[in-house]
Design an enzyme around this catalytic site. Structure first.
Site, short mmCIF file in Angstrom:
data_model
loop_
_atom_site.label_atom_id
_atom_site.label_comp_id
_atom_site.label_asym_id
_atom_site.label_seq_id
_atom_site.Cartn_x
_atom_site.Cartn_y
_atom_site.Cartn_z
CB VAL A 156 78.74 66.60 70.69
CG1 VAL A 156 79.49 66.03 69.57
CG2 VAL A 156 77.66 67.73 70.22
CD GLU A 208 75.15 67.09 79.50
OE1 GLU A 208 74.04 66.90 79.78
OE2 GLU A 208 76.35 66.58 79.87
N GLY A 209 75.54 70.71 76.08
CA GLY A 209 74.84 72.07 76.09
C GLY A 209 73.43 71.78 76.52
N GLY A 210 72.84 73.15 76.52
CA GLY A 210 71.43 73.30 76.93
C GLY A 210 70.58 72.30 76.04
CG MET A 211 68.83 73.05 72.79
SD MET A 211 68.80 73.73 70.98
CE MET A 211 68.00 72.58 70.26
CG LEU A 254 83.27 64.09 71.56
CD1 LEU A 254 83.07 64.31 70.33
CD2 LEU A 254 84.78 64.04 72.08
CE LYS A 274 73.45 69.74 68.44
NZ LYS A 274 73.24 71.12 67.62
CG ASP A 334 73.94 80.39 67.93
OD1 ASP A 334 74.06 81.56 68.31
OD2 ASP A 334 73.95 79.39 68.44
#
Length: 270
Positions: A20, A14-17, A12, A35, A133
């Site tokens: 999902v 994608e990020g730095g960590m 769904l 996640k 955040d």
């Protein structure tokens, strides 16, 4: 298949960590979001464990908040010695995606979204959880009209031990409150500052304190005056109140929510 139950169907986001995933709960026969956090290659073992502990704390923090504007956590599954958070699947777009696609939004619409995010924060704060955040990427605008605050991965829960290394920057610099940039203990007012930056970005089309580097951004957060909002209309006084450098001078969450709902309904100063 995660934990013998959750079948991954496709990413769904994608990020730095990490990633999902859209997944299917084979036991209950429903789609969910899962996640996954991927530890960076070469990260020392203790840091990997700290990363996974943060992920589990995200689930714990979000699961103790029961509110329509907070993503619902169903389970924490374990696969390959890693925790995977299983959440409700929100069909829609993030606020950051909407702003990227459509540009700045009218003050009334931004105020409505802000009021819903603030309702989520009030519930979280009432449960002893600071989000830490709040930013457009962590606000989901569901197809059914819900506004959902997600990603409590760096949330700080009252009574929990710190899981960050000394000197580690937690949160997105341009949304960080001045007291946090100065290393002081954050409180609920710190999340309200981040909401103020979010509202400014939503109506003005840019973040008020963003600079070329994280360090210069933090310096601007602490020292520079707020550039006057030009497009915010009746929302401008609310934004300016939330972005007071001294957390004691910011409105309470209840007062800020009242102001936002007034603007969302078409009232307030123009």
């Amino acid at each position: 298949m995660i934990a013998g139950r959750y079948r991954l169907l496709g990413p769904l986001g994608e990020g730095g960590m990490g990633v999902v995933w859209r997944a299917r709960d084979e036991v209950l026969g429903r789609e969910v979001a899962v996640k996954e956090v991927r530890a960076p290659a070469g990260l020392p073992g203790p840091d990997v464990q700290r990363l996974y502990a943060r992920l589990e704390r995200e689930a714990w923090a979000a699961a103790r908040i029961s509110h329509r504007n907070v993503v619902t956590v169903y389970d924490v599954a374990t696969e390959d010695a890693r925790p995977w958070i299983v959440m409700e699947l929100i069909r829609g777009l993030s606020l950051s995606e909407v702003l990227d696609a459509e540009g700045p939004m009218p003050p009334q619409r931004a105020a409505r979204i802000g009021a819903e995010v603030l309702a989520a924060l009030r519930s979280a704060h009432g449960s002893g959880v600071l989000h830490r955040d709040v930013k457009p990427g962590n606000v989901l605008l569901a197809n059914d009209g819900r506004v959902v605050l997600t990603d409590f991965g760096i949330a700080m829960v009252e009574g929990s031990s710190a899981l960050t290394m000394t000197g580690e920057l937690i949160g997105s610099p341009e949304f960080l409150a001045p007291e946090r940039a100065l290393g002081r203990t954050p409180g609920p007012a710190s999340d309200l500052w981040s909401l103020g930056v979010l509202l400014y970005a939503a109506t003005e089309g840019n973040s008020p304190f963003r600079q070329n580097t994280p360090l210069s951004t933090l310096r601007a957060v602490v020292d520079e005056e707020l550039p006057p909002p030009r497009r915010a209309g009746a929302l401008a006084p609310v934004i300016e109140g939330l972005l007071r450098k001294d957390p004691a001078e910011r409105p309470s969450a209840g007062e800020a929510e009242r102001q936002l709902r007034t603007v969302a309904a078409g009232g307030g100063r123009t």
